[in-house]
Scaffold this motif. Structure first.
Motif, PDB file in Angstrom:
ATOM      1  N   GLY A  47      43.319  23.002  -9.787  1.00 40.20           N
ATOM      2  CA  GLY A  47      41.910  22.798 -10.085  1.00 40.20           C
ATOM      3  C   GLY A  47      41.597  21.366 -10.464  1.00 40.20           C
ATOM      4  N   GLN A  48      42.580  20.677 -11.065  1.00 42.89           N
ATOM      5  CA  GLN A  48      42.342  19.293 -11.459  1.00 42.89           C
ATOM      6  C   GLN A  48      42.197  18.403 -10.239  1.00 42.89           C
ATOM      7  OE1 GLN A  48      42.125  17.998 -14.757  1.00 42.89           O
ATOM      8  NE2 GLN A  48      41.853  20.144 -15.253  1.00 42.89           N
ATOM      9  N   GLU A  92      41.216  19.495  -7.366  1.00 41.60           N
ATOM     10  CA  GLU A  92      39.979  19.898  -6.707  1.00 41.60           C
ATOM     11  C   GLU A  92      38.776  19.283  -7.402  1.00 41.60           C
ATOM     12  OE1 GLU A  92      40.019  24.128  -6.543  1.00 41.60           O
ATOM     13  OE2 GLU A  92      41.359  24.165  -4.812  1.00 41.60           O
ATOM     14  N   ALA A  93      38.822  19.278  -8.749  1.00 39.41           N
ATOM     15  CA  ALA A  93      37.700  18.705  -9.479  1.00 39.41           C
ATOM     16  C   ALA A  93      37.548  17.234  -9.108  1.00 39.41           C
ATOM     17  CB  ALA A  93      37.908  18.869 -10.976  1.00 39.41           C
ATOM     18  N   ALA A  94      38.680  16.530  -9.081  1.00 33.37           N
ATOM     19  CA  ALA A  94      38.630  15.110  -8.736  1.00 33.37           C
ATOM     20  C   ALA A  94      38.112  14.940  -7.309  1.00 33.37           C
ATOM     21  CB  ALA A  94      40.010  14.486  -8.887  1.00 33.37           C
ATOM     22  N   ASP A  95      38.617  15.775  -6.399  1.00 32.22           N
ATOM     23  CA  ASP A  95      38.161  15.707  -5.011  1.00 32.22           C
ATOM     24  C   ASP A  95      36.658  15.898  -4.925  1.00 32.22           C
ATOM     25  OD1 ASP A  95      40.499  15.203  -3.822  1.00 32.22           O
ATOM     26  OD2 ASP A  95      40.906  17.250  -3.139  1.00 32.22           O
ATOM     27  N   SER A  96      36.184  16.923  -5.618  1.00 29.92           N
ATOM     28  CA  SER A  96      34.786  17.262  -5.427  1.00 29.92           C
ATOM     29  C   SER A  96      33.885  16.217  -6.079  1.00 29.92           C
ATOM     30  CB  SER A  96      34.486  18.657  -5.945  1.00 29.92           C
ATOM     31  OG  SER A  96      34.304  18.616  -7.329  1.00 29.92           O
ATOM     32  N   LEU A  97      34.462  15.399  -6.976  1.00 35.26           N
ATOM     33  CA  LEU A  97      33.685  14.279  -7.507  1.00 35.26           C
ATOM     34  C   LEU A  97      33.792  13.079  -6.581  1.00 35.26           C
ATOM     35  CD1 LEU A  97      34.578  14.499 -11.279  1.00 35.26           C
ATOM     36  CD2 LEU A  97      32.363  14.934 -10.246  1.00 35.26           C
ATOM     37  N   GLY A  98      34.578  13.202  -5.523  1.00 41.71           N
ATOM     38  CA  GLY A  98      34.700  12.102  -4.573  1.00 41.71           C
ATOM     39  C   GLY A  98      35.699  11.041  -5.010  1.00 41.71           C
ATOM     40  N   ILE A  99      36.531  11.339  -6.011  1.00 39.60           N
ATOM     41  CA  ILE A  99      37.504  10.351  -6.492  1.00 39.60           C
ATOM     42  C   ILE A  99      38.668  10.268  -5.523  1.00 39.60           C
ATOM     43  CG2 ILE A  99      39.093   9.809  -8.367  1.00 39.60           C
ATOM     44  CD1 ILE A  99      37.142  11.234 -10.235  1.00 39.60           C
ATOM     45  N   ASN A 123      32.428  21.706   0.840  1.00 43.24           N
ATOM     46  CA  ASN A 123      32.817  20.515   0.107  1.00 43.24           C
ATOM     47  C   ASN A 123      34.118  19.966   0.664  1.00 43.24           C
ATOM     48  OD1 ASN A 123      32.590  18.698  -1.872  1.00 43.24           O
ATOM     49  ND2 ASN A 123      33.309  20.010  -3.530  1.00 43.24           N
ATOM     50  N   LEU A 169      36.918  21.292   0.365  1.00 46.32           N
ATOM     51  CA  LEU A 169      38.124  21.628  -0.401  1.00 46.32           C
ATOM     52  C   LEU A 169      38.992  22.538   0.450  1.00 46.32           C
ATOM     53  CD1 LEU A 169      36.780  22.219  -4.015  1.00 46.32           C
ATOM     54  CD2 LEU A 169      38.070  20.284  -3.147  1.00 46.32           C
ATOM     55  N   ARG A 225      31.346  14.214   0.065  1.00 49.71           N
ATOM     56  CA  ARG A 225      31.689  14.518  -1.323  1.00 49.71           C
ATOM     57  C   ARG A 225      30.842  13.732  -2.312  1.00 49.71           C
ATOM     58  NH1 ARG A 225      38.177  15.105  -0.892  1.00 49.71           N
ATOM     59  NH2 ARG A 225      38.196  17.233  -0.112  1.00 49.71           N
ATOM     60  N   PHE A 279      33.063  24.651 -11.123  1.00 49.65           N
ATOM     61  CA  PHE A 279      34.040  25.718 -10.899  1.00 49.65           C
ATOM     62  C   PHE A 279      33.947  26.809 -11.954  1.00 49.65           C
ATOM     63  CE2 PHE A 279      35.604  21.767  -9.253  1.00 49.65           C
ATOM     64  CZ  PHE A 279      36.149  22.086  -8.025  1.00 49.65           C
ATOM     65  N   ASN A 299      37.480  23.227 -14.950  1.00 47.72           N
ATOM     66  CA  ASN A 299      38.319  22.126 -14.480  1.00 47.72           C
ATOM     67  C   ASN A 299      37.912  20.787 -15.067  1.00 47.72           C
ATOM     68  OD1 ASN A 299      39.766  23.909 -13.009  1.00 47.72           O
ATOM     69  ND2 ASN A 299      38.808  23.443 -11.061  1.00 47.72           N
ATOM     70  N   PHE A 339      38.815  17.501 -17.295  1.00 44.32           N
ATOM     71  CA  PHE A 339      40.087  16.798 -17.488  1.00 44.32           C
ATOM     72  C   PHE A 339      40.435  16.854 -18.968  1.00 44.32           C
ATOM     73  CE2 PHE A 339      38.027  14.337 -13.910  1.00 44.32           C
ATOM     74  CZ  PHE A 339      38.597  15.141 -12.934  1.00 44.32           C
ATOM     75  N   VAL A 352      33.973   5.759  -8.390  1.00 50.24           N
ATOM     76  CA  VAL A 352      33.444   6.060  -7.058  1.00 50.24           C
ATOM     77  C   VAL A 352      32.183   5.255  -6.791  1.00 50.24           C
ATOM     78  CG1 VAL A 352      32.663   7.871  -5.514  1.00 50.24           C
ATOM     79  CG2 VAL A 352      34.414   8.360  -7.221  1.00 50.24           C
TER      80      VAL A 352
END
Ligand SMILES: Nc1ncnc2c1ncn2[C@@H]1O[C@H](COP(=O)(O)OP(=O)(O)OP(=O)(O)O)[C@@H](O)[C@H]1O
Ligand SMILES: Nc1ncnc2c1ncn2[C@@H]1O[C@H](COP(=O)(O)OP(=O)(O)OP(=O)(O)O)[C@@H](O)[C@H]1O
Ligand SMILES: [Mg+2]
Ligand SMILES: [Mg+2]
Lengths: 398, 242, 367, 315, 242
Positions: free
Chosen positions: A296-297, A299-306, B48, B50, B76, B83, B87, B89, B105
């Motif tokens: 999930g970490q 994925e979270a980063a991905d979905s923020l575009g990082i 997205n 994913l 993205r 979620f 999720n 950090f 970003v």
């Protein structure tokens, strides 16, 4: 507990059975029995030992520590000769153990991390090579590996007379590696002072820079400026000190190379052996640490575009570190303990020196008690340090 | 805004998404529901990127979502996801969670990013928690932080995957309130949820999925009042009876 | 669902096209990966040919010193000539079928036990197997009954000794470690302290110091006239040492059993020991099988340290063989290489098996 | 005494030996213990129990050997142990005699051009730890005012390998070891020489724990009998004929004229059995030391041949 | 049946239960509700001696619950608990889960225990699952097994700690149905739950707790219709609004 034990039907005094049924009383009973057994066993062993020692005329006590050791030790970080006492000899052994363990810990962390990440690499051949490395060196007893490295190292390089000189003053021989060291001079003291001043200065500048950034959002090139200040100040001190150029160069004199700094093959064998063996475990720790961070970490980063590289650095690694610290601590402790195998390839570590001492004085109990407590101390120190580090890294929870 | 046409996806031999067709207009609010395992999560995760999809075509904000890395990055930046399990950090404070993406970003100066973050934190009404760590917050607060984190990217579309189902009953409301507000402000939203109250209140359309297919799609009044398919009726009877 | 089920699209292209695509993706994806790939290939080219030359092309198997003197490669003749000494140590020559048989029995039981993890039907037989197997091994090794001559255990050596030391080590360390783990979890401070001190002290010192103590100091602890032989002392040292490590493994297992399981047991009215035996341990132990196998591997590797106190485990017998005739001594590299290969084979296959078990168990959880 | 009773009860002698030193005690390819130290134990078993094979061996490291004896784990320590005052007095041992006179020497490559140990100032020396060797080395260099750098390696395999790879200039150990290392392990024996200096006395002999005089006596005289047999020329081959010898010494030794066995608490055939089953000292030396190590008798020749082996008379 | 008088409990310095007074008659059905952290779980766990208490007195079925091991055992034979997370024994089949306690605690012959278990499994309508492992069942089925397991001990009192809050919305109903049945048969029950429908249907009394105190205690009609305290009103508004 302050509750009364009265049955609902009325007052009645407690019988012995009631006491025995009380949880608290039972717990105390069990504990008394356990402690009693331990004391009994301890007393039995100690009394036997005393009787045996008496009967066999074996001398006891730590008095021998002041006696002259009358054996030589090949490498030592403090002044030592055959005339020194046993205590000094043991100190030499201890320092040698610490030296090889500390260096081993640093190196195995670096190498292990590289191989751990390599095992997750997207490059097939790199991944496979890393796997072969880890599986091979993990599944062969470390003692055998020490023998192996000690068989390889002296044979891989020429005799001192034909020393191999890759850089001027650096000699590679079957007796280890020699490096030049500067001859003591006031300038070096001055440089040391300058370095300390530079570090203090950098500390304050960093504080200032952080404040400025928080206020204006402008970043400050801290790394460049810091390096500049450090190098500049130290170099200035070197010039002021008269820019000494004398070096203690290693060169062949008589049988051996004299001068310079020597890294012996025994030390190298132990260092390489322990490092390679432990790095395979560190690699596994690093790998599973990275894999332990929930998906999930990512994925979270991905979905923020990082970007993945930023996510690894900022999100994943800091978290996997937390997972990795306890098993890493164990590996560090194992490495320290495995350094006791150095005795097999002639590196004069604590066990090696204690062994000789034990043999000469016949005082096994004292010698063993000394090195056991030293190892315990080292382990405790390492654990304490890593616990402290772990606390620092721990997540704040509710 | 989003166009999904004939999208198919397999996990190995298991066909999770079957010929999905879906058009979402700007500002539309869509609620997706359906039994467990029906492919709801998979569908919105595909939007997205994913998850990949194997056939069909998905375009988001005019960008075709395929294997092109640039396109994926572009999508993205516009689409953010909240979620079920937040999720967040865990090693960063709330504020750091919120500023991470804008700084790295959007290359925003730190100060500006903090201002933005504080703005959205106020909007989800937990500005005073900015310097705590996620572990110190309740579930509802964490989910609100997660929403704020997405908002900080100023996305055009927000995806929600069962944002309240991991929460204690009392906390559901505070999160739903924030989502209702967002919806009223005109954010394009796709939301997987079983909170039928929420669906009735804000959804423009309700999508019912079962076994990888979109079985029914209708406005909320019609959906709840006279569902067409048998499967929908069965599902609604189960979910509303208590 | 079946009517509109489609199959996923298959990857297309000829074999070579797919190979190119594969290597593009796995080997040459970006300049950094290309660099890594080329570097790795260079390393392999540098390493492998000389190694093969030494170990195979220029090597000899002829079991004489003269034969070995003639070749430039490896002298496997050393291993060939001393194979029985290396495998069985100083065990009487004519009787060496006994350790061989014992070793086979032991390996059989070990494999069976490991298999039991996978096939539940084996499980019931595991404990009886050990209960019967260990005495059989003991009778084979010691003899002194059933017409077998008595062989003192100072003559045991080689691979059987290595296996026996580690297998017996694990078996006896198991209950002790379990007690220590329970003790460490106890709410009673004295019992907890005793367990913690024991575990931490033992884990804080190297195995060889424990072995030294067992071999040099232990006799002094016993009353006059009572002696325990060297092998047994080393075995006790290994057991005491392993127990501390197993205790930590078990603690991990116990902690992994959710608290709710204890509470469910309590609320059904089960006593502490009943809950432990019926509910907690079956779950905890299943969880710790892979780490226990790993402990066994470590112990197998660690038994090599008994050479330092003069016992001839497998590494010890290699050394013994090197000294059986001074002329063999210089072939130590071959000796060590052989020992490494055997250790690698055993440890690697067990490690793989334990990894496989871990996966299986995880699958079981999700069921 | 207690030890003797114990041995009689269990029916064998428990003998502590080296874990592997060719010529002294090492396992052969069949795993049987052989060597000059092993023969001492075998002789004692022959005398006491009637059968030289009634011996069980416990291989011991240097560190373990004295504790093993003190705790009673072994009955006798026959493990190339140097007799010293400390060991005799402080460790509570009784040495039974000397079965090998040794001395510490140096082995060096010819190429170094050194002909005397006095030229070794500054050399690197490979040495095995935990024995008197290490101390003698330090003493010698100190007495001569020279310096050296030790490389102390526990195991003979590693130690000699290190020496031949050039890790050290000099290898030091007892002279018996040097000779065998040179002939059997050097890549080319002619490239290496043993220096003439012997820097220490190493009287090696079997030892028992103090406290059982009768047991010590049996051991002491079993060793003496082997040496005396050689003096008289009695060998395992001719011992039966020698029974009819007229030499009163031989008659006493072999029990033809009684008294010796009785005095020891043994039967009269005790020495006969030693020689018959094990052989005399010279045979044992020949079979083990000369054959395995290629080392000549030297100091270990009989006193009549200019050596030091001079047995206490059996009378 | 249960008498709690002036019971107090601390965790370290934290006062979780404050002067609790509660009398439960035989056959009575009590629902406990209140915000998270108010001490509901702690209270009912104390009745089963899963937690100790520091002052006051609790008697269950005439037995004083203190440190006496015999008394604790006696109480636990009469009181059974159903947990939020079921706490089934995952390494045993459903049937083994059910027969464990009768065999080891009640010393019942195995055959009899199995008959008993099958009886209760039928009652919770999952007799056909008897030979499966808990991991193979859905959440709702697992919770029904947990209830049957408690029933097998033929307890006089049953305690429920949020038995439906870990379930998917579709499964809540099947568990509540079983509980309603039990209640109608006259079992003495204490139930921590937020299912207000259940409370209205079966509870004799509803207990509202906050911050370790019993704030309000009333019949369900009165409790929901006109709560007296402000705290209760606030809580009810939160919990019923969505
Ligand atoms: N990585 C995967 N590999 C194989 N199958 C998967 C994978 N992820 C999901 N599935 C399967 O795909 C199906 C759809 O999953 P999805 O998570 O989209 O369902 P869902 O509708 O979100 O259900 P829920 O309400 O339980 O979240 C499920 O049957 C699931 O088992
Ligand atoms: N072992 C413990 N040590 C310290 N504090 C605890 C412990 N267990 C519970 N608490 C605290 O006691 C309080 C009451 O807990 P309890 O679990 O009884 O609440 P609850 O009303 O059941 O809440 P929920 O609805 O979340 O289950 C909480 O504040 C909790 O943090
Ligand atoms: Mg989902
Ligand atoms: Mg609760």
């Amino acid at each position: 507990m302050s509750k009364t034990q009265n049955a609902p039907g009325g007052v009645r005094s407690k019988t012995v059975v009631d006491y025995l049924n009380d949880e608290n009383v039972r717990a105390i009973l069990y504990q008394i029995i356990a402690i009693g057994l331990v004391i009994l066993a301890g007393w039995y062993l100690v009394s036997n030992t005393l009787v045996n020692l008496e009967r066999q005329n074996i001398s006891t006590g730590y008095g021998f520590l002041d006696l002259e050791a009358s054996f030589e030790i090949s490498e030592s970080m403090v002044q030592y000769s055959a005339q020194s006492s046993y205590a000094t000899a043991l100190l030499v052994g201890l320092l040698n153990t610490v030296k090889v363990s500390l260096l081993g810990i640093i190196l195995c962390t670096i190498i292990g991390t590289i191989f751990g990440i390599a095992r997750l690499s997207s490059n097939w051949i790199v991944r496979k090579l890393a796997t072969v490395y880890v599986e091979t060196f993990r599944n062969i007893p470390v003692l055998l590996q020490l023998f192996f490295w000690y068989a390889v190292i002296p044979n891989a390089f020429p005799h001192p007379r034909d020393a191999f000189e890759p850089l001027p003053g650096v000699l590679l021989t079957s007796r280890g590696m020699y490096m030049p060291v500067p001859v003591a001079d006031n300038a070096y003291t001055l440089m040391g002072i300058a370095a300390i001043i530079a570090i203090v200065a950098i500390f304050f500048i960093k504080k200032w820079a952080k404040k400025r950034q928080d206020e204006t959002g402008q970043p400050f090139p801290m790394f460049l400026v810091g390096t500049g200040i450090f190098v500049g100040l130290v170099f200035l001190a070197y010039l002021i000190g008269g820019a000494p150029t004398d070096m203690d160069m290693p060169e062949l004199k008589g049988f051996n190379i004299r001068g310079g700094y020597n890294i012996s093959p025994e030390f190298l064998a132990v260092l390489i052996g322990l490092t390679v063996y432990t790095s395979t475990y560190v690699a596994e720790v690093v790998r599973s640490g990275i894999q332990a961070v929930p998906n999930g970490q990512w994925e979270a980063a991905d979905s923020l575009g990082i970007k993945r590289s930023v996510a690894l650095r900022k999100v994943i690694l800091p978290q996997s570190m937390r997972v990795a610290i306890p098993p890493l601590t164990n590996q560090y402790l194992n490495l320290t303990k495995n350094s006791s195998l150095a005795v097999a390839v002639g590196y004069p570590d604590l066990v090696s020196v204690s062994n000789t001492t034990m043999n000469q004085t016949g005082q096994a109990i004292e010698a063993i008690s000394i090195f056991m407590s030293i190892y315990l101390g080292l382990s405790l120190l390492t654990s304490l340090f890593m616990n402290w580090f772990n606390k620092k890294m721990a997540l704040v929870e509710r | 805004m989003i166009t999904v046409s004939k999208a198919n996806k397999w996990y190995g031999n298991f066909h999770v998404l079957k010929d999905i067709d879906l058009h979402v207009r700007k500002g539309e609010r869509i609620v997706i529901c359906g039994p467990s395992g029906s492919g709801k999560s998979t569908l919105i995760r595909t939007l997205n990127r994913l998850e990949t999809y194997q056939s069909g075509e998905i375009t988001v904000d005019g960008i075709l979502l395929g294997d092109d890395v640039k396109n994926i990055e572009a999508v993205r930046r516009e689409v953010c996801m909240v979620f079920q399990h937040f999720n967040l950090f865990p090693h960063m404070t709330v504020l750091e969670n919120l500023t991470l993406a804008p700084i790295w970003v959007r290359k925003m100066p730190k100060k500006e990013a903090i201002d933005l973050a504080m703005h959205y934190l106020q909007r989800v009404r937990i500005a005073e928690q900015a310097h705590k760590f996620p572990g110190q917050l309740s579930g509802g607060q964490q989910q609100r932080v997660a929403i704020a984190r997405s908002l900080c990217m100023q996305p055009k579309i927000m995806l929600f995957d069962e944002p309240t189902s991991a929460l204690d009953p009392e906390m559901v409301k505070e999160v739903l309130d924030v989502m209702v507000e967002l919806a009223k402000e005109g954010m394009t939203m796709l939301c997987v949820t079983h909170e039928m109250g929420f669906a009735k209140e804000v959804a423009d359309r309700v999508v019912f999925m079962d076994a990888g297919e979109i079985v029914e799609m209708a406005g909320p009044q019609e959906f709840f009042a006279n569902p067409k398919s048998e499967r929908t009726k069965l599902f609604l009877s189960q979910i509303l009876s208590h | 669902m079946a009517d509109n089920a489609k199959l996923p699209p298959l990857p297309t292209g000829t074999f070579s096209a797919r190979a190119v695509a594969w290597s593009k993706k796995n080997l040459f994806d970006g300049w950094f990966n290309t660099l890594l790939t080329l570097g790795s290939i260079a390393f392999l080219v540098w390493l492998i040919p000389p190694l093969v030359n030494w170990a195979i092309v220029n090597a000899t198997l002829e079991p004489t010193i003269e034969g070995c003197a003639e070749v430039t490669g490896a002298c496997w003749g050393f291993v060939n000539a001393n194979l029985r000494l290396i495998l069985f140590g100083t065990y009487p020559f004519e009787e060496q079928w006994r350790p061989l048989l014992a070793m086979i029995v032991l390996m059989g039981i070990i494999c069976f036990s490991l298999g039991g993890v996978k096939y539940p039907s084996f499980r019931k037989a595991i404990i009886p197997m050990w209960v019967i197997g260990v005495p059989i091994i003991a009778i084979l090794m010691w003899g002194g009954m059933l017409g077998l001559t008595y062989v003192q255990n100072s003559y045991w050596g080689g691979l059987p000794l290595t296996l026996i030391l580690s297998a017996i080590g694990i078996i006896f360390a198991f209950p002790l470690g379990l007690l220590l783990a329970l003790g460490r979890q106890s709410t009673m401070p004295a019992i907890k302290t005793i367990s913690v001190v024991y575990i931490e002290v033992i884990r804080g010192v190297p195995l060889i110091t424990v072995l030294f103590m067992a071999s040099v100091m232990f006799p002094l602890f016993l009353p006059d006239g009572v002696t325990i032989d060297k092998l047994l002392r080393a075995q006790i040292g290994i057991i005491l040492f392993t127990a501390a490590y197993l205790a930590e493994v078990f603690r991990g297992g116990l902690q992994a059993v959710p608290r709710g399981q204890f509470e469910a047991g309590d609320s059904l009215g089960l006593s502490y020991w009943q809950s432990m035996r019926l509910i907690i341990l079956p779950q905890a132990l299943r969880l710790v099988i892979p780490p226990t196998v790993n402990s066994f591997i470590s112990m197998l590797k660690d038994t090599t340290l008994v050479v330092i106190i003069g016992l001839f485990d497998f590494l010890g017998t290699v050394k013994l063989a090197l000294r059986s005739d001074p002329a063999w001594t210089k072939y130590y590299v071959e000796g060590y290489a052989f020992a490494s290969a055997i250790f690698f084979l055993i440890c690697f296959s067990m490690a793989k098996y334990s990894a496989y078990l871990e996966k299986e168990l995880r699958k079981g959880e999700q069921r | 005494g207690a030890v003797l009773d114990g041995i009689k009860a269990k029916g064998f002698v428990q003998c502590g030996v080296n874990t592997g030193l060719p010529g002294f005690s090492a396992a052969n390819a069949e795993g049987k213990w052989e060597g000059i130290d092993v023969d001492v134990c075998r002789g004692i078993a022959a005398a006491l129990l009637g059968d030289a094979n009634k011996v069980q061996y416990t291989p011991l490291t240097a560190a373990q050997r004295f504790t093993a004896l003190q705790s009673g784990e072994i009955d006798i320590l026959s493990r190339n142990t140097t007799a010293t005052l400390t060991r005799d007095v402080k460790l509570g041992l009784t040495f039974l005699g000397i079965n090998y006179y040794d001395g510490q020497g140096f082995l060096i490559p010819k190429a170094l051009g050194v002909s005397s140990a006095t030229e070794l100032d500054g050399a690197t020396v490979c040495v095995e730890p935990g024995t008197t060797t290490e101390l003698n080395l330090a003493d010698y260099f100190r007495a001569k005012g020279m310096s050296f750098e030790p490389v102390v390696i526990e195991n003979i395999n590693e130690a000699t390998a290190a020496f031949f790879s050039g890790r050290c200039d000099v290898y030091t150990t007892d002279a018996s070891g040097l000779a065998s290392i040179r002939t059997t392990m050097a890549p080319n024996p002619d490239d290496y020489v043993i220096l003439p200096e012997i820097i220490s006395k190493e009287p090696l002999g079997p030892a028992v724990a103090q406290g059982d005089e009768q047991w010590a006596d049996i051991g002491r005289w079993a060793l003496a009998a082997m040496i005396e047999a050689e003096e008289y020329g009695v060998t395992s081959a001719n011992v039966d004929e020698m029974k009819s010898s007229t030499n009163p010494g031989i008659q006493r030794l072999l029990g033809v004229s009684p008294g010796m066995g009785e005095a020891l608490g043994l039967d009269e055939e005790w020495a006969y059995r030693i020689i018959k089953q094990v052989g005399n000292y010279g045979e044992s030396y020949e079979k083990n030391v000369t054959a395995k190590l290629g080392v000549e008798r030297g100091l270990n020749a009989l006193w009549t041949d200019g050596g030091l082996q001079y047995a206490w008379p059996v009378r």
